[in-house]
Enzyme design. Sequence first.
Site, PDB file in Angstrom:
ATOM      1  N   CYS A   1      18.303   8.920   1.768  1.00 39.13           N
ATOM      2  CA  CYS A   1      16.939   8.591   2.018  1.00 39.13           C
ATOM      3  C   CYS A   1      16.165   9.788   1.767  1.00 39.13           C
ATOM      4  CB  CYS A   1      16.705   7.622   3.275  1.00 39.13           C
ATOM      5  SG  CYS A   1      15.022   7.338   3.580  1.00 39.13           S
TER       6      CYS A   1
ATOM      7  N   CYS B   1       2.368  12.715   5.788  1.00 41.37           N
ATOM      8  CA  CYS B   1       1.919  11.987   4.616  1.00 41.37           C
ATOM      9  C   CYS B   1       0.354  11.883   4.868  1.00 41.37           C
ATOM     10  CB  CYS B   1       2.743  10.559   4.784  1.00 41.37           C
ATOM     11  SG  CYS B   1       1.911   9.410   3.490  1.00 41.37           S
TER      12      CYS B   1
ATOM     13  N   GLU C   1      12.742  15.610   6.698  1.00 38.12           N
ATOM     14  CA  GLU C   1      13.888  14.558   7.335  1.00 38.12           C
ATOM     15  C   GLU C   1      14.519  13.936   5.913  1.00 38.12           C
ATOM     16  OE1 GLU C   1      11.845  12.670  10.971  1.00 38.12           O
ATOM     17  OE2 GLU C   1      12.982  11.051   9.986  1.00 38.12           O
TER      18      GLU C   1
ATOM     19  N   CYS D   1      10.910   6.256   9.732  1.00 43.09           N
ATOM     20  CA  CYS D   1      10.407   7.133   9.091  1.00 43.09           C
ATOM     21  C   CYS D   1       9.807   8.216   9.706  1.00 43.09           C
ATOM     22  CB  CYS D   1      10.033   6.787   7.718  1.00 43.09           C
ATOM     23  SG  CYS D   1       8.383   7.165   7.398  1.00 43.09           S
TER      24      CYS D   1
ATOM     25  N   GLY E   1       6.694  10.652   3.350  1.00 46.31           N
ATOM     26  CA  GLY E   1       5.843  10.864   2.276  1.00 46.31           C
ATOM     27  C   GLY E   1       5.561  10.032   1.289  1.00 46.31           C
ATOM     28  N   GLU E   2       4.684   9.909   0.513  1.00 48.54           N
ATOM     29  CA  GLU E   2       4.315   9.238  -0.427  1.00 48.54           C
ATOM     30  C   GLU E   2       4.769   9.503  -1.902  1.00 48.54           C
ATOM     31  OE1 GLU E   2       3.468   5.914  -1.219  1.00 48.54           O
ATOM     32  OE2 GLU E   2       3.573   6.451  -3.172  1.00 48.54           O
TER      33      GLU E   2
ATOM     34  N   ASN F   1      10.089  -1.138  13.161  1.00 51.49           N
ATOM     35  CA  ASN F   1      10.798  -0.055  14.220  1.00 51.49           C
ATOM     36  C   ASN F   1       9.809   0.617  15.217  1.00 51.49           C
ATOM     37  OD1 ASN F   1      13.538   0.784  14.076  1.00 51.49           O
ATOM     38  ND2 ASN F   1      13.215   1.103  12.032  1.00 51.49           N
TER      39      ASN F   1
ATOM     40  N   CYS G   1       3.625   4.168  11.209  1.00 47.88           N
ATOM     41  CA  CYS G   1       4.753   5.131  10.700  1.00 47.88           C
ATOM     42  C   CYS G   1       4.500   6.422  11.414  1.00 47.88           C
ATOM     43  CB  CYS G   1       4.335   4.892   9.421  1.00 47.88           C
ATOM     44  SG  CYS G   1       5.081   6.576   8.458  1.00 47.88           S
TER      45      CYS G   1
HETATM   46  N1  SAH Z   1       5.278   6.111   1.639  1.00 51.38           N
HETATM   47  C1  SAH Z   1       6.393   5.352   0.919  1.00 51.38           C
HETATM   48  C2  SAH Z   1       7.685   5.510   1.329  1.00 51.38           C
HETATM   49  C3  SAH Z   1       8.221   5.993   2.561  1.00 51.38           C
HETATM   50  S1  SAH Z   1       8.200   4.845   3.806  1.00 51.38           S
HETATM   51  C4  SAH Z   1       5.892   3.653   1.313  1.00 51.38           C
HETATM   52  O1  SAH Z   1       5.159   3.681   2.561  1.00 51.38           O
HETATM   53  O2  SAH Z   1       6.363   3.042   0.786  1.00 51.38           O
HETATM   54  C5  SAH Z   1       9.349   3.597   3.629  1.00 51.38           C
HETATM   55  C6  SAH Z   1       9.161   2.170   3.909  1.00 51.38           C
HETATM   56  O3  SAH Z   1       9.413   2.452   5.435  1.00 51.38           O
HETATM   57  C7  SAH Z   1       7.926   1.529   3.860  1.00 51.38           C
HETATM   58  O4  SAH Z   1       8.039   0.422   3.256  1.00 51.38           O
HETATM   59  C8  SAH Z   1       6.989   1.924   4.859  1.00 51.38           C
HETATM   60  O5  SAH Z   1       6.164   1.015   5.190  1.00 51.38           O
HETATM   61  C9  SAH Z   1       8.240   1.598   6.176  1.00 51.38           C
HETATM   62  N2  SAH Z   1       8.128   1.716   7.418  1.00 51.38           N
HETATM   63  C10 SAH Z   1       7.503   3.307   7.787  1.00 51.38           C
HETATM   64  N3  SAH Z   1       7.182   3.194   9.055  1.00 51.38           N
HETATM   65  C11 SAH Z   1       8.094   1.961   9.457  1.00 51.38           C
HETATM   66  C12 SAH Z   1       8.233   1.458  11.158  1.00 51.38           C
HETATM   67  N4  SAH Z   1       7.972   2.200  12.049  1.00 51.38           N
HETATM   68  N5  SAH Z   1       8.996   0.211  10.839  1.00 51.38           N
HETATM   69  C13 SAH Z   1       9.454  -0.365   9.853  1.00 51.38           C
HETATM   70  N6  SAH Z   1       9.104   0.260   8.635  1.00 51.38           N
HETATM   71  C14 SAH Z   1       8.598   1.187   8.604  1.00 51.38           C
HETATM   72 FE1  SF4 Z   2       2.421   4.945   4.948  1.00 48.65          FE
HETATM   73 FE2  SF4 Z   2       4.830   5.404   3.653  1.00 48.65          FE
HETATM   74 FE3  SF4 Z   2       2.830   7.592   4.235  1.00 48.65          FE
HETATM   75 FE4  SF4 Z   2       4.354   6.352   6.314  1.00 48.65          FE
HETATM   76  S1  SF4 Z   2       5.289   7.412   4.638  1.00 48.65           S
HETATM   77  S2  SF4 Z   2       2.235   6.797   6.375  1.00 48.65           S
HETATM   78  S3  SF4 Z   2       4.342   4.174   5.491  1.00 48.65           S
HETATM   79  S4  SF4 Z   2       2.573   5.759   3.024  1.00 48.65           S
END
Ligand code: SAH
Ligand code: SF4
Length: 348
Positions: free
Chosen positions: A105, A112, A92, A333, A159-160, A290, A119
């Site tokens: 983005c 992940c 995505e 995400c 993903g991370e 979200n 998430c």
């Molecule tokens: N894995 C990385 C990058 C992808 S997520 C990380 O976690 O930083 C990008 C951002 O979106 C992160 O800060 C994550 O915590 C946030 N995020 C994920 N799911 C979310 C949700 N349901 N509501 C708000 N922020 C969310």
């Molecule tokens: Fe956590 Fe970022 Fe992975 Fe979602 S994408 S599970 S927020 S580390």
Amino acid sequence: MGHKNLVGLLPADLLPFIRKVGESPYRAEQITRWIYQHQASSFEEMKNLPIAFRENLAGEYLIGQERLLTQQRSQDGATKYLFELKDRKAVECVLIPHRKRMTVCLSSQVGCPVGCPFCATGLSGFQRNLDFSEIVEQAWRVGQETSQKINNLVFMGMGEPLLNYEQLTRALKVFQSPHGFGIGVRHITISTVGIPEKIIQLANEWPQINLALSLHAPNNDLRNRLVPLNQAFPIPLLLRAVDESIKKTGRRVTLEYALWKDINDQREYAYELISLLRGRLIHVNLIPGNPVLRSSFIPSSGQRVMTFARILEENKIPVTIRQSRGQDIEAACGELYATQKKERGGSQ
Ligand code: SAH
Ligand code: SF4
């Protein structure tokens, strides 16, 4: 024999092939110009290449391997895309236009492994790392779909990114190169839950890149519940890495804090955060949560978000509230991916 994907390659990668077919080295730059500047999707378009050479090229390479499965346009202009990869897994990404800034983005993995419970990507499990060309192709396809020049990138999709460091940085080279996308590294942000060793490596190798650390909690007990990887890399270790990164790069680090009702949005956490962060060159980005299907986390009310922000502000911690774009298109995400995965039988 499988064809190689031209999307993701730079001129130097093409030289062995060009030598093999007896062409001049300047052809390599002509090809990458067609790919990244003209967003060509066929070899026929490459008019300044001799026909025989184009045929040779087509025998060895293809242009793009992803297929648009679905897209959703939000009322605020953000568009979310789901692309199918060559092994039928899906990934995505989102285009977020803002005046002259065209931000994409990007995802770095399918699913992940970190598994944050709020998430959608984390809840859907982990499939595999993306390779560099799959990372590059997301931005390339969005550029092609929209005929827009992409000039800003954030790794905040699925993903991370720091768990896929090699492929991530190879993709960064293509984004940065004048023969690739020509995007200034200062216009690229990596969001991570924090792997200390990789934060430091990134600061050494990519000192101008923007780093965003997903903190979400001011103490380990709370953060262990929100970001399972915190058990391996607790907050003091992360902040030490952040300090080292700031020392190396001189750049402000963003700390992301998604707010969830009665979980991490109480006033005492705001005060705890202040003591934790005081004196550091950081900036806090509050993300209104979200809502995600299958997650019990409830987003904080607007009032709670404002109160949390005001407490930080009054205590001189720089803070912004992220404008959550595209909520009407499931922009959290991994949401679109999770929905599609279910609809397509769960195997992708
Ligand atoms: N894995 C990385 C990058 C992808 S997520 C990380 O976690 O930083 C990008 C951002 O979106 C992160 O800060 C994550 O915590 C946030 N995020 C994920 N799911 C979310 C949700 N349901 N509501 C708000 N922020 C969310
Ligand atoms: Fe956590 Fe970022 Fe992975 Fe979602 S994408 S599970 S927020 S580390």
